[in-house]
Design a protein around this motif. Structure first.
Motif, PDB file in Angstrom:
ATOM      1  N   LEU A  59      23.910  96.786  45.608  1.00 24.30           N
ATOM      2  CA  LEU A  59      25.289  97.120  45.948  1.00 24.30           C
ATOM      3  C   LEU A  59      25.423  98.521  46.508  1.00 24.30           C
ATOM      4  O   LEU A  59      24.682  99.437  46.122  1.00 24.30           O
ATOM      5  CB  LEU A  59      26.196  97.003  44.714  1.00 24.30           C
ATOM      6  N   TYR A  60      26.393  98.648  47.414  1.00 23.98           N
ATOM      7  CA  TYR A  60      26.810  99.966  47.906  1.00 23.98           C
ATOM      8  C   TYR A  60      28.319 100.064  47.665  1.00 23.98           C
ATOM      9  O   TYR A  60      29.099  99.273  48.211  1.00 23.98           O
ATOM     10  CB  TYR A  60      26.505 100.121  49.391  1.00 23.98           C
ATOM     11  N   LEU A 417       9.313  95.531  39.183  1.00 26.15           N
ATOM     12  CA  LEU A 417      10.693  96.025  39.211  1.00 26.15           C
ATOM     13  C   LEU A 417      11.665  94.856  39.191  1.00 26.15           C
ATOM     14  O   LEU A 417      11.604  93.977  40.051  1.00 26.15           O
ATOM     15  CB  LEU A 417      10.918  96.882  40.461  1.00 26.15           C
ATOM     16  N   HIS A 418      12.552  94.853  38.203  1.00 23.34           N
ATOM     17  CA  HIS A 418      13.611  93.854  38.109  1.00 23.34           C
ATOM     18  C   HIS A 418      14.904  94.581  37.750  1.00 23.34           C
ATOM     19  O   HIS A 418      15.396  94.500  36.620  1.00 23.34           O
ATOM     20  CB  HIS A 418      13.284  92.794  37.059  1.00 23.34           C
ATOM     21  N   ALA A 419      15.438  95.337  38.691  1.00 18.92           N
ATOM     22  CA  ALA A 419      16.644  96.122  38.448  1.00 18.92           C
ATOM     23  C   ALA A 419      17.597  95.968  39.621  1.00 18.92           C
ATOM     24  O   ALA A 419      17.188  95.741  40.756  1.00 18.92           O
ATOM     25  CB  ALA A 419      16.293  97.594  38.237  1.00 18.92           C
ATOM     26  N   LYS A 420      18.878  96.098  39.325  1.00 19.05           N
ATOM     27  CA  LYS A 420      19.902  96.092  40.360  1.00 19.05           C
ATOM     28  C   LYS A 420      20.214  97.546  40.715  1.00 19.05           C
ATOM     29  O   LYS A 420      20.610  98.342  39.861  1.00 19.05           O
ATOM     30  CB  LYS A 420      21.155  95.391  39.857  1.00 19.05           C
ATOM     31  N   ILE A 421      20.020  97.880  41.999  1.00 20.75           N
ATOM     32  CA  ILE A 421      20.261  99.254  42.465  1.00 20.75           C
ATOM     33  C   ILE A 421      21.686  99.343  43.005  1.00 20.75           C
ATOM     34  O   ILE A 421      22.096  98.530  43.836  1.00 20.75           O
ATOM     35  CB  ILE A 421      19.262  99.660  43.558  1.00 20.75           C
ATOM     36  N   ILE A 422      22.419 100.343  42.546  1.00 21.18           N
ATOM     37  CA  ILE A 422      23.811 100.541  42.967  1.00 21.18           C
ATOM     38  C   ILE A 422      23.933 101.954  43.520  1.00 21.18           C
ATOM     39  O   ILE A 422      23.703 102.934  42.802  1.00 21.18           O
ATOM     40  CB  ILE A 422      24.778 100.340  41.788  1.00 21.18           C
ATOM     41  N   VAL A 446      25.403  93.894  49.726  1.00 20.53           N
ATOM     42  CA  VAL A 446      26.762  93.766  49.193  1.00 20.53           C
ATOM     43  C   VAL A 446      27.456  95.125  49.282  1.00 20.53           C
ATOM     44  O   VAL A 446      26.956  96.118  48.744  1.00 20.53           O
ATOM     45  CB  VAL A 446      26.741  93.275  47.733  1.00 20.53           C
ATOM     46  N   ARG A 447      28.591  95.138  49.956  1.00 19.48           N
ATOM     47  CA  ARG A 447      29.405  96.364  50.035  1.00 19.48           C
ATOM     48  C   ARG A 447      30.698  96.146  49.268  1.00 19.48           C
ATOM     49  O   ARG A 447      31.400  95.157  49.497  1.00 19.48           O
ATOM     50  CB  ARG A 447      29.717  96.714  51.483  1.00 19.48           C
TER      51      ARG A 447
END
Length: 813
Positions: A59-60, A417-422, A446-447
């Motif tokens: 996400l951004y 690596l199993h992470a959601k980067i925001i 995803v914005r």
């Protein structure tokens, strides 16, 4: 429609929030806000992005600072991770086969530290028990027995060899170079003279016997070496059996405990093998020889290789981790390998000095970073993309590729690596990354767009009250009364200049809440009501408006020329907005237009001296289009006009003064004077429609301040575009003056409506023959343009005739 009909009613000059919409006595009576205010589009996008587990759906969060991006994502993640299982712990252990490549081991949450404690307990047991066993009488007896057996075998070999040598007149003797076979005579060695005095046959016999005995000696030595090897093997077997008996009953329970983790079992097998191969390290170490005057430290064997480095430890009773990395440097994001300086300045390292980064701690959860900070830190952005692309976290020395010499370092096994980067950043940075970095759109699909303003609804008003309550409770501030909340909401509407919307710049609102509580406390108030909110706003203005007051002084004393009374041809008061960091204010400016015969058309003096921007230049060209469309259908336009912002010494940008400049030009062409008590703002298109502008409140208040300083006459006011009526959020002083009839606000939608107010003369609509009513503004302009065209034509004919008369005879002219 008359001039009075164009006046904006007092009730439309601002939106006033009715405190009765709130049912509480103070915000201390209500609970705090849960979640965010508005931002439904952003919330939907975040929910979608967090729910997508496919690769690349990071996400951004785009929006202006202070719009609640960090607070919103944190709140949503807290709720989402409340019931989620915690991710595993990660440990680094020694790789006994390849020490430069430490192994990464995954264990359930909370088990990493437990595994480290188990290994430390094993090490403590081994270090205390192995030396005791090695010094036991049983071990020493077995060791001596094995050694004696081999010594006996070696003795038998040499005894048999000595017997054979003696029988044949030779002896086995030890020399500096080793064991040798020498001939004997009467119990002693032959001398060189005695040996040379033997006849040839005897010497040859003796040499042959010597060679045979030497071969037997070599065979004996080979057997001795084999026996020594066997001795070492038997001693090692004894040590191994001892080690297995000593540590096996302590290591076997660990193997049972971690039976479900194959990597741990393989590691324990390696630990056991290494322990058995290095039992000598556990024996008491002899001190090194000491040099007089220099005390050398005692070198003890290190057992760090058996330790466990728990780089990530998660709480088994909490959900997935949520990591905010405020300083996303390369090391802080991806981890580092530390070094220890030894004597002589030599740096050493090992797997226990591997430190985790934010990505390691966020693995299995969520990592939140600031986009601008990531881009500013060297290597961080490219390495982050590499981690997302490969789905692994690799700890590397990023400077290795820039060194002239290769430095020996560790290469730890990468961690999946199993992470959601925001990422949180501005919309501008989002567009830069999207268009300039082809990889960006692969990894951040995803914005979530955070708007800086939201529609004002009854539900939103209540949410803002809950926000105030939560903020006051969290920071221990004075509670707000309904009137205080209402005043804060009016300020929120003023910030976005819209009667139907409120700002979502919660950072600005939070500061206002804090300051209002401060002033109320200093004034002895128990709650913050409208009075204290108004004082807060006034104090904010006072701290920032020094330049505005100075300009108002110049306007009031005539240093900057600006008339507010009477009527002048080709002269009008325009309005602009000056922005000084966080403060904006309106500044009246005199705009003049002069018209003459010529073919130059419109001349923008600001453009000629390069003081105007492209948007302002565009507005000037639109004026030419308007004049051609309205007055150039039946005749060519032949005139020269110059338009100027008087006493302007800085750059001018924007088209909000284009209608103002057109009014001045129409006045100059028609000869009709313009009322100087009216200031004008608004852009215009080629059809004469007045278009909306920004900063309408600051512009009105700036001109009102000038009129107040010079004296209000009751005929002064500001003319704004009709579309800007919804943007009016004027301060109390201006509203009171309008209500008392001492100041006026007019709104117009066309140039014709505006010129009628400014000149008091009807603009005039064209009849069936295309002509305007006599005496109207458009009639006078059209007539003047026609007269100028005819004058130009007449001058052209006269110049041509004069040229013919002046031409000499025989001249073709």
């Amino acid at each position: 429609m008359s001039e009075s009909d164009r006046k904006v009613p007092v009730d439309k000059l601002r939106w006033v929030c009715d405190p009765s919409v709130f049912t509480f006595n103070s915000t201390s009576d209500i609970s705090g806000l849960e979640g965010s205010i508005g931002q439904q589009r952003a919330l939907t996008s975040i929910d979608f992005g967090l729910g997508m587990s496919s690769h690349g759906f990071n996400l951004y969060l785009a929006g202006e600072p202070g719009t609640g991006r960090s607070t919103t994502i944190e709140s949503m993640l807290r709720k989402r991770t409340m019931d989620s299982p915690p991710p595993p712990d990660w440990c680094y252990v020694n790789n006994f086969e390849t020490p430069d490549s430490p192994l990464a081991i995954s264990l359930p949450a909370g088990k990493g530290a437990e595994f480290a404690d188990d290994m430390q307990e094993l090490l403590d047991y081994v270090r205390s028990n192995i030396p005791a066993v090695l010094e036991s009488k049983e071990y020493e007896s077995d060791r001596v027995s094995i050694i004696e057996q081999y010594q006996e075998r070696n003795g038998e070999i040499f005894s048999q060899l000595e017997q054979d040598a003696t029988e044949q007149g030779f002896a086995l003797q030890r020399t500096v170079s080793g064991l040798v076979i020498v001939p004997q005579k009467e119990g002693r060695n032959y001398t060189q003279e005695e040996y040379e005095g033997l006849d040839k046959d005897e010497r040859e016999r003796m040499d042959g016997v010597g060679r045979e005995l030497t071969e037997k000696l070599n065979d004996a030595l080979r057997q001795v070496r084999e026996n020594e090897k066997g001795l070492r093997d038997d001693l090692a077997r004894l040590d191994r059996e001892l080690g297995i008996s000593a540590i096996g009953h302590h290591l076997d329970p660990l193997k049972e405990k971690y039976a479900g983790f194959q990597k741990v079992l393989h590691y324990l097998e390696s630990v056991q093998e290494d322990l058995l191969l290095n039992l000598e390290d556990f024996k008491p170490q002899t001190p090194p020889p000491q040099i007089p005057g220099l005390k050398l430290p005692r070198q003890e064997p290190t057992f760090e290789r058996y330790e466990v480095n728990v780089v990530v430890e998660n709480d088994p009773d909490s959900g997935a981790p949520i990591i905010f990395e405020s300083n996303p440097t390369y090391n802080n994001l991806f981890g580092r390998i530390e070094n220890v300086m030894q004597m002589g300045g030599v740096a050493t390292t090992n797997f226990t000095l591997i430190k985790a980064g934010a990505l390691h701690r966020a693995n299995g959860g969520y990592l939140i970073v600031d986009a601008r900070e990531v881009l500013l830190n060297p290597f961080a952005w490219e390495s982050l993309k590499r981690c997302i692309r490969n789905s692994e976290i690799r700890i590397e020395d990023v400077l290795e590729q820039y060194r002239f010499m290769t430095v020996v370092s560790l290469k730890p096994e990468p961690i999946p690596l199993h992470a959601k980067i925001i990422m949180i950043g501005s919309l501008w940075i989002y567009h830069l990354l999207f268009y300039l970095d082809p990889d960006y759109r692969k990894f951040f699909k995803v914005r979530a767009d955070f708007d800086s303003r939201i529609h004002r609804t009854p539900e939103v008003l209540q949410d803002y009250a809950l926000f105030v309550a939560a903020h006051c409770r969290k920071e221990g501030l004075l509670p707000f009364s309904p009137s205080g909340v209402a005043a804060l909401l009016e300020y929120a509407a003023r910030q976005v200049e819209d009667q139907e919307r409120l700002t979502t710049q919660f950072m600005e609102l939070s500061d206002t809440i804090r300051e209002a509580s401060f002033w109320a406390s200093r004034g002895g108030g128990q709650v913050v009501d409208r009075k204290w909110v108004r004082k807060t706003i006034d104090e904010k203005i006072y701290r920032s408006n020094r330049i505005e007051e100075r300009i108002q002084e110049y306007l009031a004393d005539g240093t900057i020329l600006c008339d507010i009374d009477g009527a002048v041809v080709g002269q009008i008061n325009g309005l602009s907005v000056l922005t000084m960091a966080d403060y904006s204010f309106g500044r009246p400016s005199r705009v003049t237009a002069r018209v003459s015969l010529g073919r130059a058309g419109m001349v923008n003096i600001e453009r000629e001296v390069k003081l105007s921007g492209p948007i302002h230049d565009k507005g000037m060209l639109i004026l030419t289009g308007f004049l051609r469309g309205r007055f150039g259908n039946d005749k060519p336009l032949s005139f020269s006009a110059s338009i100027c912002f008087e006493q302007s010494y800085e750059g001018i940008e924007g088209d909000s003064a284009s209608s103002t400049e057109l009014y001045a030009l129409l006045s100059a062409l028609s000869g009709l004077p313009i009322r100087q008590g009216i200031a004008v703002t608004g852009s215009v298109n080629q059809h004469g429609q007045v278009q909306p502008i920004g900063g309408v409140n600051q512009k009105i208040e700036g001109f009102f301040a000038l009129c107040k300083a010079k004296g209000l006459t009751g005929s002064q006011g500001v003319m704004v575009p009709s579309i800007n009526e919804r943007n009016l959020m004027l301060n109390d002083e201006v509203v009171e003056a309008v209500e008392a009839g001492r100041f006026h606000i007019w709104s117009v939608s066309t140039i014709d409506q505006g010129i009628e107010i400014l000149t008091g003369v009807p603009a005039g609509e064209p009849g069936a023959d295309g002509r305007y009513p006599e005496g109207s503004v458009n009639f006078l302009v059209d007539r003047r343009l026609r007269e100028m065209m005819e004058s130009m034509h007449r001058f052209a004919v006269e110049e041509k005739e004069a040229a013919k008369l002046e031409a000499p005879k025989g001249d073709p002219a």
